[in-house]
Design a protein around this motif. Structure first.
Motif, short mmCIF file in Angstrom:
data_model
loop_
_atom_site.label_atom_id
_atom_site.label_comp_id
_atom_site.label_asym_id
_atom_site.label_seq_id
_atom_site.Cartn_x
_atom_site.Cartn_y
_atom_site.Cartn_z
N THR A 109 0.99 -1.41 -0.33
CA THR A 109 -0.03 -0.27 0.17
C THR A 109 0.81 0.78 -0.18
O THR A 109 0.48 2.20 -0.24
N ALA A 110 1.93 1.43 0.80
CA ALA A 110 2.87 2.68 0.69
C ALA A 110 3.51 2.78 0.33
O ALA A 110 4.21 3.76 -0.63
N SER A 111 4.21 1.87 -0.88
CA SER A 111 4.26 1.82 -2.22
C SER A 111 3.82 2.77 -2.94
O SER A 111 4.36 3.28 -3.88
N GLY A 112 2.17 2.98 -2.72
CA GLY A 112 1.99 3.91 -4.42
C GLY A 112 2.40 5.13 -4.21
O GLY A 112 2.29 5.90 -4.37
N ALA A 113 2.85 5.67 -2.79
CA ALA A 113 3.20 7.05 -1.81
C ALA A 113 4.94 7.26 -3.46
O ALA A 113 5.16 8.21 -3.52
N VAL A 114 5.42 6.04 -3.44
CA VAL A 114 6.84 6.11 -4.04
C VAL A 114 6.28 6.57 -5.62
O VAL A 114 7.26 7.66 -6.24
N PHE A 115 5.64 5.86 -6.34
CA PHE A 115 4.78 6.60 -7.34
C PHE A 115 4.24 7.31 -7.74
O PHE A 115 4.21 8.00 -8.32
N GLY A 116 3.67 7.95 -6.06
CA GLY A 116 2.84 9.02 -6.47
C GLY A 116 4.27 10.34 -6.24
O GLY A 116 3.92 11.47 -7.45
N LEU A 117 5.54 10.36 -5.51
CA LEU A 117 6.83 10.62 -5.95
C LEU A 117 7.18 10.51 -7.34
O LEU A 117 7.04 11.85 -8.03
N LEU A 118 7.16 10.11 -7.83
CA LEU A 118 7.67 9.40 -9.36
C LEU A 118 7.03 9.55 -10.29
O LEU A 118 7.67 10.68 -10.95
N ALA A 119 5.65 10.56 -10.33
CA ALA A 119 5.08 10.81 -10.65
C ALA A 119 5.19 12.96 -10.57
O ALA A 119 5.00 13.69 -11.88
N LEU A 120 5.70 12.66 -9.86
CA LEU A 120 5.20 14.30 -9.13
C LEU A 120 6.80 14.47 -9.69
O LEU A 120 7.32 16.02 -10.58
N PHE A 121 8.06 14.57 -9.29
CA PHE A 121 9.27 14.18 -10.41
C PHE A 121 9.06 14.14 -12.33
O PHE A 121 9.67 14.82 -12.88
N ALA A 122 8.06 13.18 -12.49
CA ALA A 122 8.14 13.71 -13.96
C ALA A 122 7.14 15.08 -14.61
O ALA A 122 7.19 14.97 -15.35
N VAL A 123 6.60 15.32 -13.24
CA VAL A 123 5.38 16.70 -13.68
C VAL A 123 7.07 17.90 -14.33
O VAL A 123 6.87 18.23 -14.60
N PHE A 124 7.65 18.01 -12.68
CA PHE A 124 9.06 18.62 -13.57
C PHE A 124 9.90 18.54 -14.32
O PHE A 124 10.19 19.41 -14.54
N GLN A 125 9.78 17.16 -14.58
CA GLN A 125 10.40 17.30 -15.85
C GLN A 125 10.07 17.16 -16.76
O GLN A 125 10.39 17.05 -18.01
N ASP A 126 8.62 17.48 -17.16
CA ASP A 126 8.38 17.76 -18.38
C ASP A 126 7.18 16.84 -18.99
O ASP A 126 7.55 16.80 -20.85
N GLN A 127 7.08 15.33 -18.58
CA GLN A 127 6.83 14.37 -18.70
C GLN A 127 5.84 14.27 -18.33
O GLN A 127 5.36 12.79 -17.68
N PRO A 128 4.43 14.29 -19.80
CA PRO A 128 3.17 14.32 -19.17
C PRO A 128 2.83 12.57 -19.14
O PRO A 128 2.26 12.39 -18.25
N ALA A 129 3.68 11.56 -20.00
CA ALA A 129 3.21 10.67 -20.47
C ALA A 129 3.59 9.89 -18.87
O ALA A 129 2.78 9.21 -18.69
N MET A 130 5.05 9.83 -18.78
CA MET A 130 4.92 9.73 -17.03
C MET A 130 4.26 9.97 -15.92
O MET A 130 3.92 8.68 -15.44
N VAL A 131 3.40 10.62 -16.13
CA VAL A 131 3.56 11.61 -14.95
C VAL A 131 1.69 10.31 -15.05
O VAL A 131 1.77 9.55 -13.76
N PHE A 132 1.26 10.03 -16.16
CA PHE A 132 -0.04 9.33 -16.45
C PHE A 132 0.07 8.00 -15.83
O PHE A 132 -0.12 7.30 -15.27
N LEU A 133 1.31 7.32 -16.67
CA LEU A 133 1.65 5.87 -16.54
C LEU A 133 1.86 5.60 -14.68
O LEU A 133 1.58 4.65 -14.44
N TRP A 134 2.87 6.63 -14.24
CA TRP A 134 2.94 5.97 -12.62
C TRP A 134 1.77 6.30 -12.10
O TRP A 134 1.70 5.64 -10.99
N LEU A 135 1.38 7.47 -12.42
CA LEU A 135 -0.33 7.56 -11.43
C LEU A 135 -1.44 6.21 -11.44
O LEU A 135 -1.89 5.75 -10.93
N ALA A 136 -0.76 5.49 -12.71
CA ALA A 136 -1.57 4.19 -13.53
C ALA A 136 -1.11 3.47 -11.91
O ALA A 136 -2.39 2.72 -11.79
N VAL A 137 0.00 3.11 -11.99
CA VAL A 137 0.24 1.63 -10.80
C VAL A 137 -0.32 2.14 -10.13
O VAL A 137 -0.29 1.54 -9.53
#
Length: 230
Positions: free
Chosen positions: A14-42
Motif C-alpha cells: 500500500t505504501a509503495s503508492g506514495a513512491v509512485f506518486g513521488l515518481l509522478a511528481l518528478f515527472a511533472v517537473f521534468q515535463d514528461q506528462p506521459a510518465m506522470v500518467f504511467l506512474w499514476l496508473a501504477v
C-alpha cells in the motif's frame, strides 16, 4: 510469524503508492506528462488491489496497531489530489493568475471527501465527487479544453463533493459488475493508448474511450436519479 510478515507486506505494498506518486511528481517537473500518467496508473492499480490483499491477510486483526485505512488515505491524497493539482498548474490547463487558487480549491474540497465518514453508500457507490482528480487531469489534458472551461469543470466537481450524487466504484458496485469491469478495462486500454500517442487522437482508441466514459457517467446518473425518485 508468517501471518505478521504477510500483513506487513500488504502495508508496504500500500505504501509503495506514495513512491509512485513521488515518481509522478518528478515527472511533472521534468515535463514528461506521459510518465506522470504511467506512474499514476501504477499507483491506481496498487490502490485497486491492496484492499483484497489486506482482507486475505486479515491485516486489521494481525496488525491492529497499524491503521491500513489511514495509510491508504494518505497515499491516495498524494496520488489522486496533490500530483494532479500540480500537473494542471504545470501544464497550463488552468487560466494564468488563477491556477494556484484553483489548485487550492482542488486540495481543500478533497479534504472533505477524505474526511467524510459517509463517503460510501450501502451499495458501494461513492457519495459526492470522490476526488479522482487524477482522472480529471487526464481528461483535461487529452481533450485540450480552454482553460476557462477547465475552470468551470473544477469548480463544479468541487461543489459536487458536498452533494449526495452517486459515483460508480467499478470494482465494488455489484449491480452490472461484469459490464462495469469491462467498461473500466476498455477505458484503461484506450486511455493508455491515447496517452502514448498524444497529441494524436486515433479514433480506434478515442471512440471506445469516450464510450466507456459515457457508460460510467450513465451509471452515476441512473443511481443518483433513483435516489431522487425515492
Amino acid at each position: 510469524m508468517h501471518r505478521r510478515a504477510s500483513a506487513w507486506a500488504v502495508h508496504v505494498f500500500t505504501a509503495s503508492g506514495a513512491v509512485f506518486g513521488l515518481l509522478a511528481l518528478f515527472a511533472v517537473f521534468q515535463d514528461q506528462p506521459a510518465m506522470v500518467f504511467l506512474w499514476l496508473a501504477v499507483a491506481l492499480i496498487v490502490d485497486g488491489v491492496d484492499g483484497t490483499f489486506a482482507r486475505r491477510a486479515d491485516v486489521a486483526n494481525v496488525l491492529p496497531g497499524v491503521d491500513g485505512s489511514a495509510l491508504d488515505l494518505v497515499v491516495d491524497y498524494l496520488t489522486y489530489v496533490v500530483v494532479p493539482a500540480v500537473f494542471m498548474v504545470r501544464f497550463g490547463l488552468l487560466p494564468d493568475g488563477f491556477a494556484l487558487a484553483l489548485a487550492g480549491w482542488v486540495l481543500l474540497t478533497s479534504l472533505y471527501c477524505f474526511a467524510n465518514t459517509g463517503m460510501k453508500s450501502s451499495d458501494a457507490y461513492f457519495v459526492g465527487f470522490p476526488a479522482v482528480w487524477n482522472v480529471v487531469a487526464l481528461y483535461l489534458w487529452l481533450l485540450d479544453f480552454d482553460p476557462w472551461v477547465n475552470t468551470g469543470i473544477l469548480l463544479a466537481l468541487g461543489v459536487l463533493t458536498f452533494t449526495r450524487m452517486k459515483f460508480l466504484h467499478p470494482f465494488r458496485v455489484r449491480t452490472l459488475m461484469p459490464l462495469n469491469l469491462a467498461a473500466t478495462a476498455v477505458w484503461f486500454v484506450a486511455g493508455g493508448w491515447l496517452v502514448a500517442v498524444h497529441p494524436e487522437q486515433p479514433s480506434l482508441a478515442f471512440v471506445p474511450w469516450l464510450a466507456a466514459s459515457g457508460y460510467v457517467v450513465g451509471m452515476c446518473a441512473w443511481r443518483s436519479l433513483r435516489d431522487l425518485r425515492g
